[in-house]
Design an enzyme around this catalytic site. Structure first.
Site, PDB file in Angstrom:
ATOM      1  N   LYS A  58       0.823  -1.218   0.000  1.00  0.00           N
ATOM      2  CA  LYS A  58       0.000   0.000   0.000  1.00  0.00           C
ATOM      3  C   LYS A  58       0.854   1.265   0.000  1.00  0.00           C
ATOM      4  O   LYS A  58       0.501   2.252  -0.647  1.00  0.00           O
ATOM      5  CB  LYS A  58      -0.966   0.003   1.177  1.00  0.00           C
ATOM      6  CG  LYS A  58      -0.359   0.264   2.538  1.00  0.00           C
ATOM      7  CD  LYS A  58      -1.430   0.368   3.604  1.00  0.00           C
ATOM      8  CE  LYS A  58      -0.820   0.616   4.963  1.00  0.00           C
ATOM      9  NZ  LYS A  58      -0.127   1.916   5.043  1.00  0.00           N
ATOM     10  N   THR A  59       1.988   1.258   0.715  1.00  0.00           N
ATOM     11  CA  THR A  59       2.862   2.435   0.715  1.00  0.00           C
ATOM     12  C   THR A  59       3.433   2.665  -0.674  1.00  0.00           C
ATOM     13  O   THR A  59       3.565   3.803  -1.134  1.00  0.00           O
ATOM     14  CB  THR A  59       3.993   2.270   1.746  1.00  0.00           C
ATOM     15  OG1 THR A  59       3.429   2.015   3.033  1.00  0.00           O
ATOM     16  CG2 THR A  59       4.843   3.525   1.822  1.00  0.00           C
TER      17      THR A  59
ATOM     18  N   ASP B 130      -3.741   7.929   4.020  1.00  0.00           N
ATOM     19  CA  ASP B 130      -3.284   6.583   4.378  1.00  0.00           C
ATOM     20  C   ASP B 130      -4.038   6.098   5.616  1.00  0.00           C
ATOM     21  O   ASP B 130      -4.513   6.904   6.427  1.00  0.00           O
ATOM     22  CB  ASP B 130      -1.781   6.635   4.662  1.00  0.00           C
ATOM     23  CG  ASP B 130      -1.152   5.251   4.764  1.00  0.00           C
ATOM     24  OD1 ASP B 130      -1.803   4.267   4.354  1.00  0.00           O
ATOM     25  OD2 ASP B 130      -0.008   5.165   5.243  1.00  0.00           O
ATOM     26  N   GLU B 131      -4.151   4.777   5.778  1.00  0.00           N
ATOM     27  CA  GLU B 131      -4.769   4.157   6.964  1.00  0.00           C
ATOM     28  C   GLU B 131      -6.138   4.768   7.271  1.00  0.00           C
ATOM     29  O   GLU B 131      -6.441   5.150   8.404  1.00  0.00           O
ATOM     30  CB  GLU B 131      -3.849   4.306   8.189  1.00  0.00           C
ATOM     31  CG  GLU B 131      -2.449   3.761   8.004  1.00  0.00           C
ATOM     32  CD  GLU B 131      -2.374   2.242   8.014  1.00  0.00           C
ATOM     33  OE1 GLU B 131      -3.430   1.582   8.005  1.00  0.00           O
ATOM     34  OE2 GLU B 131      -1.248   1.705   8.029  1.00  0.00           O
TER      35      GLU B 131
ATOM     36  N   GLN C  67      -7.745  -4.457   9.454  1.00  0.00           N
ATOM     37  CA  GLN C  67      -6.644  -4.050  10.328  1.00  0.00           C
ATOM     38  C   GLN C  67      -7.017  -2.827  11.174  1.00  0.00           C
ATOM     39  O   GLN C  67      -6.150  -2.097  11.636  1.00  0.00           O
ATOM     40  CB  GLN C  67      -5.387  -3.752   9.504  1.00  0.00           C
ATOM     41  CG  GLN C  67      -4.839  -4.983   8.786  1.00  0.00           C
ATOM     42  CD  GLN C  67      -3.519  -4.705   8.096  1.00  0.00           C
ATOM     43  OE1 GLN C  67      -2.479  -4.552   8.734  1.00  0.00           O
ATOM     44  NE2 GLN C  67      -3.556  -4.626   6.780  1.00  0.00           N
TER      45      GLN C  67
ATOM     46  N   ARG D 221       1.848 -10.579  10.382  1.00  0.00           N
ATOM     47  CA  ARG D 221       3.188  -9.995  10.534  1.00  0.00           C
ATOM     48  C   ARG D 221       4.254 -10.978  10.067  1.00  0.00           C
ATOM     49  O   ARG D 221       5.399 -10.595   9.838  1.00  0.00           O
ATOM     50  CB  ARG D 221       3.486  -9.646  12.002  1.00  0.00           C
ATOM     51  CG  ARG D 221       2.593  -8.615  12.684  1.00  0.00           C
ATOM     52  CD  ARG D 221       2.399  -7.370  11.876  1.00  0.00           C
ATOM     53  NE  ARG D 221       1.205  -7.483  11.048  1.00  0.00           N
ATOM     54  CZ  ARG D 221       0.972  -6.736   9.972  1.00  0.00           C
ATOM     55  NH1 ARG D 221       1.845  -5.849   9.563  1.00  0.00           N
ATOM     56  NH2 ARG D 221      -0.139  -6.881   9.273  1.00  0.00           N
TER      57      ARG D 221
END
Length: 649
Positions: A37-38, A223-224, A254, A578
């Site tokens: 995503k980044t 973002d987020e 998330q 993770r």
């Protein structure tokens, strides 16, 4: 995907290219863990600048941390090979602070306003309580601030809060809130919540100012998005109403920060807010094995409130996830030590390994075993157990009972909790070499009684007595999340006390651990220990998720509310994803926790995992004997007398 010479589309998959190439109109990018995503955010900024010739000053890129904002700037520079300033890239708070510096005068905020940090805010609340005759112990400033901050995040004004307030505590906060705001204004000060809220007020009161920034921010990236609260949502929506070129990235699965005021419904409602929005799904995972993704998907599908996303990967099938069940928390920690040794022998390094837990208090048992087995570790987002202030305080109380001449320990706790002992009184006690009668006279603590009782009471009983007489827990219990965790840490110290009946043996054990627990070179590789919350955004080849038991994970505070339970499930999803290569999940049949033996059934989340991707190790119960599990997963669960019908309590 066809080859492309466009630098801003290079090394992207088809879904990423589609998202990056989105130009006009609103768009939602549902980005699964490890899906890049980044990369999509940074390449989209590069696409707008290079391909669409959008001036940098017309792009607003909002992140949740300064680190993320700096990373986006650095990556855009690498992609385009030029110095890109991106003047409007930053956190919500930094962007709003900049707007208020420029235009806050329209609503009476001077250019020279100051920003109060938490200590400054607490001092204001404390002064108000003193002036209003409010007991600061009963209404701790930090607790009052949490309520005011929560109100501001929900855009609730002092007047509105007074109408909503229920119960004595909230009604008292309702009397403090308006005075707090007035005193901030008198000092030309804003707190962090005001930065956002006052910017919303500015846009509401001055439509021409809003229009100015709508014209500046022709393209907005957030973002987020699943972590936005109500005021952040209002800000974003107001600015985007100009061009509707709003590009948000997030993952409902998330969303784990409701305790900070985040509202996952913002991402769920995006399509309602923008019916013509394009939806881009980033389902390809570059991080984890197929088995790890299969586990994550089977966990999260049990939530009713999430945006379905089909995670997939070109990575290998990978090892099965290992579920270990021990007899006790000591077995659990020994299992970690053994498996870490195995990982090191197979070529892994300490830095490839992370241990995740639901609460900070769980680190104590693991830390002790790591210290005894010379495994270097670092705690992220926290302090080592025996270095935590509350732990050092209680141990100091026990030390002065064991040795009343311990000057260092007396200096630490003579005014903790506060008991109006100033510097002069402390100097006098030092000169008297901490004479017990003088200490009792100044502190009103029954020190002589403690010393006498130490001969007959166990360490745990003595600790309970000291906690009761000092009212230490009551002092901490101010309603804040921070102090709730401190109370949990003290309760976990009781677990250590329960193992050492004799006070001398307890203090000797603590001293040995503290002497071995020395800070290491920051550059040396270490195993990472942290809560699941702190792990978001990170990745490791090997992940251990400990304490997979009902009451621990999911946490006992979440068992009775569906929304809270679903957030716990999202936490589990975050924990599993993770991992790149291996996942270990541990539970025990009985656990010494908070000073008492707890018998918890395994976490319902273990029961939501498909048996074909699991390998069970450890013990099962059959006729009261501990045995190795054998046979199918169903056989194993039957051995545990594990009712699979209870997974959806």
């Amino acid at each position: 995907m066809p080859e492309t010479s466009d630098i801003y589309l290079k090394d992207l998959n088809e879904d990423q290219v589609a998202a990056v190439s989105h130009y006009l109109g609103p768009a939602l990018v549902v980005a699964g863990p490890g899906s890049g995503k980044t990369r999509v955010l940074t390449h989209r900024v590069a696409f707008l600048i290079e391909e669409k010739k959008v001036p940098e000053g017309n792009i607003l890129c909002v992140t949740f941390t300064n680190k993320a904002a700096d990373e986006i700037k650095a990556r855009v520079k690498d992609i385009l090979g030029s110095e890109n300033i991106l003047p409007w890239s930053g956190t919500f708070h930094s962007i709003c602070a900049k707007i208020l510096r420029k235009d806050g005068r329209d609503i009476g905020i001077p250019v020279s306003y100051v920003i109060y940090d938490t200590d400054d805010q607490s001092a204001v609340i404390r002064d108000i309580e003193k002036d209003f005759g409010i007991d600061t112990k009963r209404f701790h400033p930090r607790a009052v601030l949490e309520h005011i901050s929560g109100a501001k995040s929900e855009m609730v004004s002092p007047g509105m809060y007074a109408g909503y307030a229920q119960g004595y505590f909230q009604k008292t906060v309702a009397t403090i809130y308006p005075e707090y705001q007035q005193r901030l204004r008198q000092s030309n000060a804003l707190d962090f919540d005001d930065l956002l809220l006052e910017t919303v007020h500015l846009f509401e009161a001055s439509p021409h100012i809003l229009k100015k920034y709508q014209d500046i921010f022709k393209f907005i990236l957030v973002d987020e998005y699943q972590d936005t609260n109500k005021v952040q949502y209002a800000l974003t929506k107001a600015l985007a109403n100009g061009h509707e070129n709003l590009f948000v990235v997030g993952d409902m699965s998330q969303a784990i920060y409701s305790f900070r005021g985040a509202d996952f419904r913002n991402i769920l409602n995006f399509q309602n807010d923008y019916p013509k929005a394009k939806i881009y799904n980033l389902g390809k995972n570059y991080r984890s094995t197929k088995n790890i993704l299969e586990a994550a998907k089977n966990i999260i599908k049990n939530n009713s409130t999430h945006i379905p996303l089909d995670l997939w990967t070109d990575n290998s099938q990978g090892d099965r996830l290992i579920v270990y069940r021990g007899a006790s928390e000591k077995d659990e920690a020994s299992f970690l030590v053994n498996e870490i040794s195995e990982a090191l022998m197979s070529g892994k390094g300490y830095s490839d390994i992370a241990v995740l837990y639901r609460t900070n208090a769980q680190s104590r048992n693991i830390e002790e075993h790591f210290i005894r087995n010379n495994i270097p570790y670092r705690i992220i987002g926290g302090v080592r157990f025996y270095g935590r202030k509350e732990i050092k305080d209680i141990i100091s109380y026990l030390k002065v009972v064991h040795n009343p001449k311990d000057k260092v320990s007396w200096s630490r706790i003579i005014n903790v909790p506060p008991r109006s002992i100033g510097q002069k009184s402390e100097e006098m006690l030092k000169q008297l070499k901490w004479d017990i009668r003088a200490v009792e006279e100044k502190s009103h603590l029954p020190v002589s009684e403690w010393i006498t009782l130490a001969e007959t009471l166990s360490t745990l009983e003595l600790m309970e007595k000291i906690l009761a007489d000092t009212k230490y827990i009551e002092w901490l219990n101010d309603g804040t999340e921070e102090n709730f965790q401190r109370i949990e840490n003290i309760n976990e110290l009781k677990s250590v006390a329960a193992q050492f009946v004799d006070l001398n043996e307890f203090l000797e054990n603590v001293a040995l651990i503290e002497s071995s627990d020395r800070p290491r070179d920051e550059n040396l590789p270490v195993v990472t220990l942290m809560t699941v919350h702190a792990s978001k955004g990170l990745e490791f080849p090997v992940i251990f998720i400990v304490g997979m038991e009902e009451g621990l994970f999911p946490h006992t505070q979440s068992l009775l509310e569906q929304d809270a339970l679903e957030e716990e499930r999202r936490l589990c999803y975050v924990a599993i994803t993770r991992a790149k290569e291996k996942v270990f999940m541990t539970c025990v049949s009985s656990r010494l926790y908070f000073g008492s033996i707890q018998v918890n059934i395994p976490s319902r989340f273990l029961g939501e995992l498909p048996g074909e991707i699991l390998e069970y190790r450890g013990i099962s119960m059959e006729k009261g004997k501990l045995q190795r599990p054998a046979g199918s997963v169903d056989d194993f669960l039957d051995d545990l007398d594990y009712d699979r019908g209870n997974f959806n309590w």
